[in-house]
Write an enzyme that holds these catalytic residues in place. Structure first.
Site, PDB file in Angstrom:
ATOM      1  N   LEU A  40       0.867  -1.179   0.000  1.00  0.00           N
ATOM      2  CA  LEU A  40       0.000   0.000   0.000  1.00  0.00           C
ATOM      3  C   LEU A  40       0.903   1.227   0.000  1.00  0.00           C
ATOM      4  O   LEU A  40       1.876   1.292   0.760  1.00  0.00           O
ATOM      5  CB  LEU A  40      -0.885   0.030   1.253  1.00  0.00           C
ATOM      6  CG  LEU A  40      -2.068  -0.934   1.323  1.00  0.00           C
ATOM      7  CD1 LEU A  40      -2.760  -0.810   2.666  1.00  0.00           C
ATOM      8  CD2 LEU A  40      -3.052  -0.664   0.197  1.00  0.00           C
ATOM      9  N   ASP A  41       0.601   2.198  -0.844  1.00  0.00           N
ATOM     10  CA  ASP A  41       1.376   3.441  -0.878  1.00  0.00           C
ATOM     11  C   ASP A  41       1.323   4.120   0.489  1.00  0.00           C
ATOM     12  O   ASP A  41       0.354   3.926   1.242  1.00  0.00           O
ATOM     13  CB  ASP A  41       0.826   4.390  -1.938  1.00  0.00           C
ATOM     14  CG  ASP A  41       1.125   3.915  -3.361  1.00  0.00           C
ATOM     15  OD1 ASP A  41       1.979   3.014  -3.501  1.00  0.00           O
ATOM     16  OD2 ASP A  41       0.514   4.440  -4.308  1.00  0.00           O
ATOM     17  N   PRO A  42       2.312   4.945   0.824  1.00  0.00           N
ATOM     18  CA  PRO A  42       2.324   5.626   2.122  1.00  0.00           C
ATOM     19  C   PRO A  42       1.035   6.395   2.438  1.00  0.00           C
ATOM     20  O   PRO A  42       0.568   6.380   3.578  1.00  0.00           O
ATOM     21  CB  PRO A  42       3.516   6.590   1.997  1.00  0.00           C
ATOM     22  CG  PRO A  42       4.441   5.897   1.052  1.00  0.00           C
ATOM     23  CD  PRO A  42       3.551   5.213   0.054  1.00  0.00           C
TER      24      PRO A  42
END
Length: 327
Positions: free
Chosen positions: A74-76
């Site tokens: 998951l992206d930040p």
């Protein structure tokens, strides 16, 4: 709500009847706590801010582990379901990387769009779509086909559109929303995103990092296992979405040593398996022995009394868990 791939209801074809020796192995939910951790999965609610890698590093530090891995980056800036595999359970993370995902996100439209037009375009994006990974993606930027199982328009406030999307692994939500904006002729971008499901792991059952920390402290400081048992799930949960083959006790150790599964070792098989499919091999107690590729379909596995029915891909159970019955 629509269905992800893996939500298929399968029937169990019972090929033979046998008993299992209580002296060996055990119910996945009754493993000694150290074994429970070693073969554990955490349905973690990742916060916005840190990377998935950083979150996994925190889990390792918190639980004093050698190995841990996650089931899909998951992206930040994205929150939500991040399955984390512990120690030997890391051998099954591939099944989660390939499993269907569900997201709830906000798409910001760059101009006004009539409601009927928006609904029609969202409908057009269900099914097979073509995507080229974005520049920032760590994969080759070649055009590829991805399946969008459903898009549900949940709410709209002017140019802000809240929607739920169920899709195949490897679908880029940022790119999907951008492409929808392009199809609408006004442009759009993703302003917020949360993952609500990865394969069998659901948002409603996820836990936060501080809950995990508290559960571990209860065990270490007070000897209370239950909070940690609730926070850490058996590895078997991670293969719920896969078709399954159950085997006799006598076949278990051979498979643990890398042997292929022969027809006489099969007790039952689930429907829907085709040759080449990834399947979960289980004991009669419900323990995961490992993952394998079927060499026959469900009907043939059920009917045949000889030949190899599956070849191992990843073995999770330790050799010696069940007695050796092979030469």
């Amino acid at each position: 709500m629509g269905k992800l791939l893996g939500d298929i209801k399968r029937e169990t074809l019972v090929k033979a009847h046998d008993t299992t020796d209580p002296e060996y192995g055990c119910d996945p939910f009754k493993r000694p706590i150290q074994e429970h951790i070693r073969l554990g999965m955490i349905n973690l609610d990742k916060p916005r801010g840190p990377t998935s890698h950083e979150v996994v590093a925190w889990v390792k530090l918190l639980l004093h582990l050698q190995r841990a891995g996650h089931g899909g980056t998951l992206d930040p800036g994205v929150s939500g379901v991040l399955p984390v595999a512990l120690e030997d359970a890391t051998k099954v993370t591939r099944t989660l990387l390939l499993s269907g995902k569900e997201y709830v996100g906000v798409m910001h439209l760059h101009d006004e769009v009539p409601q009927h037009r928006l609904e029609q375009v969202l409908l057009d994006f269900q099914g097979e779509i073509y995507q080229r990974p974005p520049m920032r993606a760590a994969v080759k930027r070649q055009l590829r086909v991805r399946n969008v199982y459903y898009i549900e328009l949940l709410e709209r406030d002017g140019r802000e559109v809240l929607m739920r999307v169920g899709c195949e692994a490897g679908t880029y939500m940022r790119k999907l929303m951008s492409d929808i904006g392009e199809a609408l002729g006004c442009g759009a971008h993703m302003s917020e995103l949360r993952r609500t499901r990865t394969g069998p792991f659901m948002e409603k059952d996820s836990i936060k990092l501080h809950d995990l920390s508290d559960a571990y402290a209860f065990w270490q400081e007070e000897g209370r296992e239950e909070p940690l048992r609730s926070a850490i799930l058996p590895v078997e949960i991670s293969v719920q979405h896969l078709p399954k083959i159950v085997v006799r006790d006598g076949a278990v150790d051979a498979i643990c040593h890398g042997a292929s599964l022969a027809a006489p070792g099969v007790i039952s098989v689930e429907t829907g398996i085709s040759a080449g499919d990834l399947v979960a091999i289980l004991t009669l107690k419900g323990e995961l022995i490992g993952l394998a590729h079927a060499t026959m379909g469900s009907k043939e596995i059920y009917e045949t009394d000889h030949g190899i029915v599956a070849k191992p891909e990843r073995i999770v159970m330790s050799p010696g868990t069940y007695p050796k019955k092979w030469k």
